[in-house]
Design an enzyme around this catalytic site. Structure first.
Site, PDB file in Angstrom:
ATOM      1  N   ILE A 263       0.824  -1.222   0.000  1.00 23.47           N
ATOM      2  CA  ILE A 263       0.000   0.000   0.000  1.00 23.47           C
ATOM      3  C   ILE A 263       0.859   1.274   0.000  1.00 23.47           C
ATOM      4  CG2 ILE A 263      -2.066  -1.040   1.023  1.00 23.47           C
ATOM      5  CD1 ILE A 263      -1.289   0.375   3.688  1.00 23.47           C
TER       6      ILE A 263
ATOM      7  N   SER B 151       0.153  -5.188  12.685  1.00 23.73           N
ATOM      8  CA  SER B 151      -0.918  -5.203  13.680  1.00 23.73           C
ATOM      9  C   SER B 151      -0.522  -5.737  15.059  1.00 23.73           C
ATOM     10  CB  SER B 151      -2.085  -6.049  13.131  1.00 23.73           C
ATOM     11  OG  SER B 151      -1.693  -7.401  13.010  1.00 23.73           O
TER      12      SER B 151
ATOM     13  N   THR C  75      -8.644   0.859  15.647  1.00 27.92           N
ATOM     14  CA  THR C  75      -8.637   0.021  16.849  1.00 27.92           C
ATOM     15  C   THR C  75      -8.984   0.843  18.094  1.00 27.92           C
ATOM     16  OG1 THR C  75      -7.123  -1.150  18.337  1.00 27.92           O
ATOM     17  CG2 THR C  75      -6.114   0.406  16.845  1.00 27.92           C
ATOM     18  N   ASP C  76      -9.546   0.174  19.082  1.00 25.85           N
ATOM     19  CA  ASP C  76      -9.808   0.862  20.361  1.00 25.85           C
ATOM     20  C   ASP C  76      -8.505   1.307  21.024  1.00 25.85           C
ATOM     21  OD1 ASP C  76      -8.865  -1.674  21.079  1.00 25.85           O
ATOM     22  OD2 ASP C  76     -10.524  -2.143  22.432  1.00 25.85           O
ATOM     23  N   GLU C  77      -7.377   0.710  20.596  1.00 26.53           N
ATOM     24  CA  GLU C  77      -6.103   1.006  21.256  1.00 26.53           C
ATOM     25  C   GLU C  77      -5.656   2.447  21.058  1.00 26.53           C
ATOM     26  OE1 GLU C  77      -3.136  -2.090  20.948  1.00 26.53           O
ATOM     27  OE2 GLU C  77      -4.669  -3.602  20.617  1.00 26.53           O
TER      28      GLU C  77
ATOM     29  N   TYR D 277       2.464   0.784  17.862  1.00 27.96           N
ATOM     30  CA  TYR D 277       1.348   0.314  17.021  1.00 27.96           C
ATOM     31  C   TYR D 277       0.155   1.257  17.123  1.00 27.96           C
ATOM     32  CZ  TYR D 277      -2.971  -2.222  15.980  1.00 27.96           C
ATOM     33  OH  TYR D 277      -4.223  -2.558  15.513  1.00 27.96           O
ATOM     34  N   SER D 278      -0.304   1.504  18.368  1.00 26.97           N
ATOM     35  CA  SER D 278      -1.523   2.307  18.499  1.00 26.97           C
ATOM     36  C   SER D 278      -1.277   3.760  18.087  1.00 26.97           C
ATOM     37  CB  SER D 278      -2.101   2.213  19.909  1.00 26.97           C
ATOM     38  OG  SER D 278      -1.149   2.475  20.899  1.00 26.97           O
TER      39      SER D 278
ATOM     40  N   LYS E 233      -1.673   3.831  14.386  1.00 32.44           N
ATOM     41  CA  LYS E 233      -3.090   3.731  13.984  1.00 32.44           C
ATOM     42  C   LYS E 233      -3.816   5.055  14.268  1.00 32.44           C
ATOM     43  CE  LYS E 233      -5.001   0.488  12.685  1.00 32.44           C
ATOM     44  NZ  LYS E 233      -5.223  -0.055  11.303  1.00 32.44           N
TER      45      LYS E 233
ATOM     46  N   ASN F 103     -10.266  -8.969  18.253  1.00 34.67           N
ATOM     47  CA  ASN F 103     -11.014  -9.957  17.472  1.00 34.67           C
ATOM     48  C   ASN F 103     -10.517 -11.356  17.792  1.00 34.67           C
ATOM     49  OD1 ASN F 103     -12.213  -8.656  14.405  1.00 34.67           O
ATOM     50  ND2 ASN F 103     -11.459  -7.391  16.077  1.00 34.67           N
TER      51      ASN F 103
ATOM     52  N   LYS G 221      -0.779 -13.758  18.125  1.00 31.27           N
ATOM     53  CA  LYS G 221      -1.741 -13.039  18.951  1.00 31.27           C
ATOM     54  C   LYS G 221      -2.205 -13.980  20.062  1.00 31.27           C
ATOM     55  CE  LYS G 221      -1.771  -9.330  16.341  1.00 31.27           C
ATOM     56  NZ  LYS G 221      -2.443  -9.295  15.066  1.00 31.27           N
TER      57      LYS G 221
ATOM     58  N   PRO H 268       1.891 -18.607  27.794  1.00 34.49           N
ATOM     59  CA  PRO H 268       2.575 -17.464  28.421  1.00 34.49           C
ATOM     60  C   PRO H 268       1.636 -16.304  28.689  1.00 34.49           C
ATOM     61  CG  PRO H 268       3.070 -17.541  26.067  1.00 34.49           C
ATOM     62  CD  PRO H 268       2.123 -18.678  26.342  1.00 34.49           C
TER      63      PRO H 268
ATOM     64  N   PRO I 168       6.229  -4.061  28.034  1.00 33.13           N
ATOM     65  CA  PRO I 168       6.398  -2.654  28.445  1.00 33.13           C
ATOM     66  C   PRO I 168       5.199  -1.810  27.993  1.00 33.13           C
ATOM     67  CG  PRO I 168       8.245  -3.402  27.056  1.00 33.13           C
ATOM     68  CD  PRO I 168       7.230  -4.508  27.062  1.00 33.13           C
ATOM     69  N   GLY I 169       4.748  -0.932  28.860  1.00 34.19           N
ATOM     70  CA  GLY I 169       3.642  -0.034  28.490  1.00 34.19           C
ATOM     71  C   GLY I 169       2.326  -0.761  28.275  1.00 34.19           C
TER      72      GLY I 169
END
Ligand code: NAD
Ligand code: TYD
Length: 344
Positions: free
Chosen positions: A60, A84, A124-126, A151-152, A155, A181, A190, A206, A275-276
């Protein structure tokens, strides 16, 4: 709807969306544009109606490739393509910024130059950060952006670019923000597919930190039905939070999976925390429910049952995705944790 341009349609959610559109919208053709990164898997598209589905391998971020594949007369671009996985973004953010931010801008520009009617950004909600534990606060469409991972953050930036294209250039954009999801064909890095496939093999599950992190789980097909409704009926320029009112702690999810597979709870291992790590996600889906009439079809029990059964019955898919490059990543992510393992 006659023609859609779907990006990232060889991934987990994108492939479920392609299947749904081909099954439920007779006569609709889909161009599926996907770079086939480690997360893109053509096995995910096995059995789709090839007469109405055209797969194009492309990035893309590659403006010429996007313009070559995006035909005039396309009604909508639906952008699933993204890096993702939060843990990968912590290890290295570069690809996240490139694909999730620059790639989204390339698609917005291309949609405008091809006079595409609508642009749907899968977010995403993140982007809204983390909610306090044990609280009745929820993410609404008015919640501020407070992304905590690369990542968030990437996004969130992509959402801003969609807004800018809408405000400045009048592009018809809509944004969907959903929670975690679950369902068939999710890459087993994931949490849920990872613990299902580990449990099936009798390997440890884990859990980061105390395992009391909360996610708001939605069955992938329910999410895809919501995206379709937003595409068809959502208000131009709006964002919609999509959630199934299904908050679960990671420990509870792991216990449910072990219960379904008849495996012992002693397989649960607490490992070093991320982390975070966002403590809690919880979505208020009132807007998509009241404006568009969307409701999830699956309960947590029925969705988890279907999901676990799918992985149990698709051992070949699981083995193929767990092999090769994925193994290298897996070792890097968990190899060093072995000494930190402790039984619950
Ligand atoms: P995924 O990682 O399974 O699939 C991503 C797909 O995008 C892959 O097929 C990959 O090959 C493709 N891709 C990556 N970079 C590309 C590029 N530069 N050009 C073209 N294609 C590229 O992801 P997913 O879980 O299916 O998520 C899809 C979308 O939904 C993402 O935008 C993600 O941010 C969003 N989302 C996912 C979840 C979730 O729980 N999985 C939750 C909320 C939002
Ligand atoms: P993940 O599937 O990576 O999604 P996200 O971080 O986008 O929510 O993780 C879901 C939850 O599971 C999150 O709280 C992190 C946790 N987790 C583990 O405890 N162990 C793992 O090995 C992974 C991958 C995630």
């Amino acid at each position: 709807m006659k023609k859609l341009f779907v990006t990232g349609g060889a991934g987990f959610i994108g492939s479920a969306f392609v299947r749904l559109v081909l099954a439920e919208i007779p006569g609709c053709e889909v161009v599926n544009f996907d770079a086939l990164t480690y997360a893109g898997n053509l096995d995910n598209l096995e059995g789709v109606d090839e007469g109405r589905h055209r797969f194009v391998r492309g990035d893309i971020c590659d403006r010429e490739a996007v313009l070559a594949a995006l035909e005039e007369g396309t009604e909508a671009v639906v952008n699933f393509a993204a890096e993702s996985h939060v843990d990968r973004s912590i290890a290295s953010a570069d690809e996240f910024l490139r694909t999730n931010i620059l790639g989204t801008q390339v698609l917005l520009d291309a949609a405008r130059s091809r006079s595409v009617r609508r642009f749907v950004q899968i977010s995403t909600d993140e982007v809204m950060g983390s909610l306090p534990d044990d609280d009745d606060a929820y993410f609404t469409e008015a919640s501020p952006f407070e992304p905590n991972s690369p990542y968030s953050a990437s996004k969130a930036a992509a959402e801003h670019l969609c807004r800018a294209a809408h405000q400045t250039h009048g592009l018809d954009t809509v944004i969907t923000r959903c929670g975690n999801n679950y369902g068939p064909r999710q890459f087993p890095e994931k949490f849920l597919p990872l613990i299902i496939s580990n449990a099936m093999r009798g390997e440890p599950l884990p859990l980061y930190g105390d395992g009391r992190y909360t996610r708001d789980w939605i069955y992938v097909e329910d999410h895809c039905r919501a995206i379709l409704m937003v595409l068809q009926k959502g208000r131009s320029g709006a964002a919609y939070n999509i959630g199934a009112r299904n908050e679960r702690r990671n420990l509870e999810v792991a216990e449910a999976v072990l219960g379904k597979l008849g495996k012992p709870l002693s397989l649960i291992r607490h490992v070093k925390d991320r982390p975070g790590h966002d403590r809690r996600y919880a979505i208020d889906p009132a807007k998509v429910e009241s404006e568009l009439g969307w409701r999830p079809r699956e309960t947590w029990e029925s969705g988890l049952e279907k999901t676990v059964r799918w992985y149990a019955e698709n051992g070949v898919w699981v083995e193929r995705t767990r092999s090769g490059a994925y193994r290298d990543y897996y070792e890097r992510q968990y190899g060093a944790e072995k000494s930190l393992e402790s039984e619950v």
